[in-house]
Scaffold this motif. Structure first.
Motif, PDB file in Angstrom:
ATOM      1  N   UNK A 176     -37.887  -5.669 -21.371  1.00  0.00           N
ATOM      2  CA  UNK A 176     -37.451  -5.429 -19.989  1.00  0.00           C
ATOM      3  C   UNK A 176     -36.264  -6.293 -19.578  1.00  0.00           C
ATOM      4  N   UNK A 177     -35.878  -7.260 -20.390  1.00  0.00           N
ATOM      5  CA  UNK A 177     -34.767  -8.139 -20.011  1.00  0.00           C
ATOM      6  C   UNK A 177     -33.428  -7.426 -20.207  1.00  0.00           C
ATOM      7  N   UNK A 178     -32.510  -7.664 -19.283  1.00  0.00           N
ATOM      8  CA  UNK A 178     -31.214  -6.981 -19.325  1.00  0.00           C
ATOM      9  C   UNK A 178     -30.358  -7.457 -20.498  1.00  0.00           C
ATOM     10  N   UNK A 179     -30.610  -8.676 -20.994  1.00  0.00           N
ATOM     11  CA  UNK A 179     -29.834  -9.202 -22.114  1.00  0.00           C
ATOM     12  C   UNK A 179     -30.541  -9.001 -23.452  1.00  0.00           C
ATOM     13  N   UNK A 180     -31.351  -7.952 -23.549  1.00  0.00           N
ATOM     14  CA  UNK A 180     -32.021  -7.634 -24.806  1.00  0.00           C
ATOM     15  C   UNK A 180     -30.989  -7.191 -25.843  1.00  0.00           C
ATOM     16  N   UNK A 181     -31.364  -7.208 -27.131  1.00  0.00           N
ATOM     17  CA  UNK A 181     -30.428  -6.770 -28.174  1.00  0.00           C
ATOM     18  C   UNK A 181     -29.925  -5.357 -27.904  1.00  0.00           C
ATOM     19  N   UNK A 212     -44.878 -16.324 -27.893  1.00  0.00           N
ATOM     20  CA  UNK A 212     -43.610 -16.028 -28.542  1.00  0.00           C
ATOM     21  C   UNK A 212     -43.878 -15.566 -29.967  1.00  0.00           C
ATOM     22  N   UNK A 213     -43.296 -14.424 -30.338  1.00  0.00           N
ATOM     23  CA  UNK A 213     -43.455 -13.869 -31.687  1.00  0.00           C
ATOM     24  C   UNK A 213     -42.085 -13.681 -32.327  1.00  0.00           C
ATOM     25  N   UNK A 214     -42.048 -13.920 -33.634  1.00  0.00           N
ATOM     26  CA  UNK A 214     -40.870 -13.550 -34.408  1.00  0.00           C
ATOM     27  C   UNK A 214     -41.217 -12.319 -35.231  1.00  0.00           C
ATOM     28  N   UNK A 215     -40.489 -11.244 -35.004  1.00  0.00           N
ATOM     29  CA  UNK A 215     -40.623 -10.031 -35.799  1.00  0.00           C
ATOM     30  C   UNK A 215     -39.499 -10.067 -36.844  1.00  0.00           C
ATOM     31  N   UNK A 239     -31.905  -9.637 -43.826  1.00  0.00           N
ATOM     32  CA  UNK A 239     -33.039  -9.858 -42.940  1.00  0.00           C
ATOM     33  C   UNK A 239     -32.557  -9.970 -41.496  1.00  0.00           C
ATOM     34  N   UNK A 240     -33.347  -9.432 -40.594  1.00  0.00           N
ATOM     35  CA  UNK A 240     -33.045  -9.494 -39.163  1.00  0.00           C
ATOM     36  C   UNK A 240     -34.320  -9.885 -38.426  1.00  0.00           C
ATOM     37  N   UNK A 241     -34.193 -10.761 -37.442  1.00  0.00           N
ATOM     38  CA  UNK A 241     -35.345 -11.164 -36.637  1.00  0.00           C
ATOM     39  C   UNK A 241     -35.153 -10.757 -35.179  1.00  0.00           C
ATOM     40  N   UNK A 242     -36.240 -10.351 -34.559  1.00  0.00           N
ATOM     41  CA  UNK A 242     -36.310 -10.167 -33.120  1.00  0.00           C
ATOM     42  C   UNK A 242     -37.322 -11.167 -32.585  1.00  0.00           C
ATOM     43  N   UNK A 243     -36.982 -11.829 -31.487  1.00  0.00           N
ATOM     44  CA  UNK A 243     -37.867 -12.820 -30.877  1.00  0.00           C
ATOM     45  C   UNK A 243     -38.422 -12.235 -29.590  1.00  0.00           C
ATOM     46  N   UNK A 244     -39.729 -11.997 -29.568  1.00  0.00           N
ATOM     47  CA  UNK A 244     -40.370 -11.328 -28.436  1.00  0.00           C
ATOM     48  C   UNK A 244     -41.223 -12.308 -27.640  1.00  0.00           C
ATOM     49  N   UNK A 245     -41.010 -12.308 -26.335  1.00  0.00           N
ATOM     50  CA  UNK A 245     -41.828 -13.098 -25.417  1.00  0.00           C
ATOM     51  C   UNK A 245     -42.762 -12.157 -24.670  1.00  0.00           C
ATOM     52  N   UNK A 270     -32.340 -12.001 -29.624  1.00  0.00           N
ATOM     53  CA  UNK A 270     -31.884 -11.984 -31.007  1.00  0.00           C
ATOM     54  C   UNK A 270     -32.040 -13.323 -31.703  1.00  0.00           C
ATOM     55  N   UNK A 271     -32.231 -14.405 -30.947  1.00  0.00           N
ATOM     56  CA  UNK A 271     -32.380 -15.713 -31.584  1.00  0.00           C
ATOM     57  C   UNK A 271     -33.435 -16.530 -30.855  1.00  0.00           C
ATOM     58  N   UNK A 272     -33.983 -17.496 -31.569  1.00  0.00           N
ATOM     59  CA  UNK A 272     -35.082 -18.308 -31.053  1.00  0.00           C
ATOM     60  C   UNK A 272     -34.658 -19.146 -29.851  1.00  0.00           C
ATOM     61  N   UNK A 273     -33.444 -19.708 -29.904  1.00  0.00           N
ATOM     62  CA  UNK A 273     -33.000 -20.585 -28.812  1.00  0.00           C
ATOM     63  C   UNK A 273     -32.968 -19.835 -27.486  1.00  0.00           C
ATOM     64  N   UNK A 274     -32.453 -18.614 -27.488  1.00  0.00           N
ATOM     65  CA  UNK A 274     -32.394 -17.825 -26.254  1.00  0.00           C
ATOM     66  C   UNK A 274     -33.796 -17.486 -25.756  1.00  0.00           C
TER      67      UNK A 274
END
Length: 260
Positions: free
Chosen positions: A169-174, A210-213, A222-228, A244-248
């Motif tokens: 739902x975040x506007x800055x999603x990938x 927080x999950x890393x897919x 490899x590509x990761x998505x970080x889901x809250x 797209x990254x853990x820090x964000x």
């Protein structure tokens, strides 16, 4: 056979049963489109208790709903019911695979463990009884994730990536560029990187997970998505955000923990 959770009419039609099931599920929009289309041809159904867990603070139950389809095949939905809603109200979630229901059950908050501690960067030790939950949450968000082996599983991974992005739902999603790359995913692995129930501004409780897919693509990259997943919304509803990254993702969790 009627739903064992609810004392509805035992002669309830399969169509009515499906409407109830999909209508009460928080995540019915996340079911694969192909599954929903097949369910539209269901002729009969049967529901049965699959597993149940009860403790002092958590109650969760899994049901298996099986449908006979017009082409003679059978299709099952796995429903997870738990009492982690506001005021302990029941919540319902639906999954097309038993493994997904088991994973969702393992994500349910069980509360902080006795004696749980975290160390801040200045060396101060905080424990689970600390009154400053906001300080404790900030300390936890800064902690690195322990290294874990990646065990990729080929399991309709491109569709899994599509569903993760769709529920964000975040506007800055990938964006579309990442979505196109993930269409090449053929295996994935999910890691829970963080989980915490704490008080946010306003004095109410909210849950953060927080999950890393992690996705393995056909070209070997490899590509990761970080889901809250959190309930730090003004009305306490469940919300998903993807980065797209853990820090964000961690910065977003810290920001959400201060919701008014």
């Amino acid at each position: 056979m009627n739903d064992p959770q609810d004392p509805h009419d035992p002669y309830e039609t399969t169509e009515t049963h499906l409407e109830r099931l999909l209508g009460r599920a928080l995540n019915s929009f996340d079911l694969p489109d192909s599954t929903v289309e097949r369910l539209g041809t269901a002729l009969a159904h049967s529901s049965a208790l699959h597993s149940s867990h009860h403790s002092a603070s958590l109650h969760r139950t899994t049901y298996r709903h099986t449908y006979l389809l017009a082409d003679g095949s059978a299709l099952s939905l796995w429903e997870l019911t738990h009492n982690t809603g506001r005021d302990g109200s029941d919540q319902h979630e639906l999954y097309a695979e038993e493994s997904e229901a088991r994973l969702a059950a393992s994500r349910l908050p069980a509360g902080p463990l006795p004696g749980w501690t975290a160390e801040r960067s200045d060396g101060t030790t905080l424990d689970s009884d600390d009154d400053d939950d906001m300080v404790l949450l900030s300390a936890l968000l800064a902690r690195p994730i322990p290294a874990q082996p990646r065990m990729y599983v080929p399991d309709n991974s491109a569709d899994h990536a599509r569903r993760v992005l769709r529920r964000a739902e975040n506007v800055d999603r990938p964006g579309e560029r990442t979505a196109r790359r993930l269409r090449l995913a053929f295996a994935h692995h999910i890691t829970q990187a963080f989980g915490r129930q704490c008080a946010v501004e306003g004095g109410r409780d909210a849950g953060f997970t927080l999950y890393e897919h992690q996705f393995l693509l056909l070209d070997g990259s490899e590509v990761s998505l970080w889901e809250i997943e959190h309930t730090a919304t003004p009305d306490g509803r469940h919300m998903c955000e993807v980065y797209e990254d853990e820090r964000s993702a961690r910065a977003a969790m810290e920001n959400r923990s201060r919701v008014r």
